[in-house]
Design an enzyme around this catalytic site. Structure first.
Site, mmCIF file in Angstrom:
data_model
loop_
_atom_site.group_PDB
_atom_site.id
_atom_site.type_symbol
_atom_site.label_atom_id
_atom_site.label_comp_id
_atom_site.label_asym_id
_atom_site.label_seq_id
_atom_site.Cartn_x
_atom_site.Cartn_y
_atom_site.Cartn_z
ATOM 1 N N TYR A 102 0.858 -1.200 0.000
ATOM 2 C CA TYR A 102 0.000 0.000 0.000
ATOM 3 C C TYR A 102 0.889 1.244 0.000
ATOM 4 C CZ TYR A 102 -3.149 3.659 1.538
ATOM 5 O OH TYR A 102 -3.868 4.830 1.605
ATOM 6 N N GLU A 193 -3.579 7.506 -4.163
ATOM 7 C CA GLU A 193 -3.484 6.273 -3.383
ATOM 8 C C GLU A 193 -3.362 5.062 -4.296
ATOM 9 O OE1 GLU A 193 -7.112 4.533 -1.447
ATOM 10 O OE2 GLU A 193 -5.963 4.821 0.386
#
Ligand code: GDP
Ligand code: MN
Length: 388
Positions: A102, A193
């Site tokens: 991530y 993101e």
């Protein structure tokens, strides 16, 4: 403005953030089949909606051939993912995933700078990882000295190392982060993101998903800003879109008290008193100046159609707006709406407030409670929302 995944990937690609080879944007199963045929081999069929959790909802499927891609697309088109109906599908060459990480960049208002979040445990719900294993999620504020002329490569490497990305992924991940930061700043993003950031089986690090929000206030310096608005993609929040269409200022939040007031200042103050009374607003809506019964009905309907709303606080200060007309508007709106489960706590003050309260009291509507002060109204609304 939130971009959908394929747009986020386009934006990444033009800033040299590595992504899979460009795929195809499709609006019918025929187009999906044709795209899969031309890409060849295993493809991934991905719903394009402005919300996360598509995978869990069945909106992301890997297909070994074009016929299967077509078949799964018929399940995905029309799928409702958190209120967003799928009308656009992106077909892409499937990546071979070795590991999922991530990575994100956002503004850090507290430190008046940027924040990078990185974790070796990506692909899954990052909020969940953050709850159950907060040490696995590294949150690094960037100092001004880190970002002169771009994010310093050393700093990027430090961050991915701290996040415990495996040795062989660190260098490529650091390169990617430097470019992601450039993309964030060049494009005036408020969020960039990547979940998952993957290491492929042949050792490359690429963005497999992209969630990008652009700052509308900076639209004037991006000639192509309006080109991100495309047919078939719902607005960020379905209720916000409906409000926009009706010319009403509505913002969705995540508590349980619906807030409806007239004038931006009063609405902000209303959020504060709700918080002070120990509650959380589910949304706020500014009905503006002269709210007619019809506008009141549209506004109330909007606030009430949010399933999180357990009680509504209507806070009106009559200036040019007369409270007696507002009271009639509220009753007229409730007539139009029919049976509702939530109660409304109404606080009227200012021009003709006494007349307004008399109208409400005489109507004796089972769902309407009149309160004398803002504080009292907030307490009642929060209590109702909590017990509902
Ligand atoms: P989200 O659920 O909305 O976040 O959608 P993602 O784009 O993140 O996809 C969800 C999951 O689908 C990913 O975490 C992957 O595990 C899987 N996935 C997506 N694309 C591919 C792909 O190209 N190949 C493989 N094998 N899995 C994929
Ligand atoms: Mn994702």
């Amino acid at each position: 403005m939130d971009l959908v995944e394929f747009q986020g990937k386009q934006l990444f690609a033009r800033n040299d953030v590595p992504v899979p080879p460009p795929g195809a944007v499709c609006r019918t199963p025929d187009e999906v089949e044709a795209a899969a045929t031309s890409i060849g081999g295993t493809v991934v069929v991905k719903s394009q909606v402005k919300t996360g959790g598509r995978g869990k909802a069945g909106g992301v499927r890997v297909a070994p051939d074009a016929a299967t891609a077509r078949a799964v697309s018929t399940d995905i088109f029309g799928l409702d993912i958190k209120g967003h109906v799928v009308r656009v599908i992106y077909v892409e060459d499937a990546s071979d995933i070795a590991e999922e990480y991530y990575l994100s960049v956002m503004h850090d208002r507290v430190n008046k700078g940027y924040l990078v979040i990185c974790s070796a445990e990506g692909g899954v719900d990052i909020e969940e990882v953050n709850r159950t294993n907060p040490d696995a999620v590294v949150k690094e504020p960037l100092l001004p000295s880190d970002t002169v002329g771009g994010l310093a490569r050393d700093r990027a490497l430090e961050i991915v190392t701290k996040a415990n990305l495996p040795d062989d992924a660190r260098e490529p991940a650091a390169d990617l982060l430097v470019r992601l930061f450039d993309a964030f700043r060049n494009e005036d993003a408020t969020l960039a993101e990547i979940n998952p950031l993957i290491k492929t089986t042949d050792g490359r690090v690429i963005a497999l998903d992209a969630k990008v929000s652009l700052d509308g206030n900076a639209a004037f310096r991006h000639d192509d800003y309006d080109e991100w608005k495309i047919d078939g993609i719902d607005a960020d929040d379905p209720l916000e879109a409906r409000a926009k269409q009706a010319g009403i200022a509505y913002v969705k939040l995540d508590g349980s008290v619906g807030v409806l007031g007239n004038g931006a200042g009063l609405v902000m103050a209303t959020l504060d008193v709700v918080a002070q009374a120990g509650g959380h607003a589910a949304n706020f809506l500014d009905v503006g100046g002269g709210a007619s019964a019809e506008e009141m009905a549209t506004s109330l309907e909007l606030v009430l159609s949010d399933p999180n709303v357990k009680a509504v606080f209507v806070n009106i200060f009559g200036g040019i707006t007369r409270c007696d007309l507002i009271a009639e508007g509220i009753l007229g709106a409730l007539d139009q709406l029919g049976d509702i489960s939530q109660k409304l706590v109404v606080r009227l003050d200012g021009t003709n407030a006494a007349e307004g309260r008399t109208i409400l009291n005489e109507a004796n509507h089972p769902n309407v409670l009149a309160a004398a002060t803002m504080g009292e109204a907030a307490k009642q609304a929060v209590a109702l929302a909590t017990s509902a």
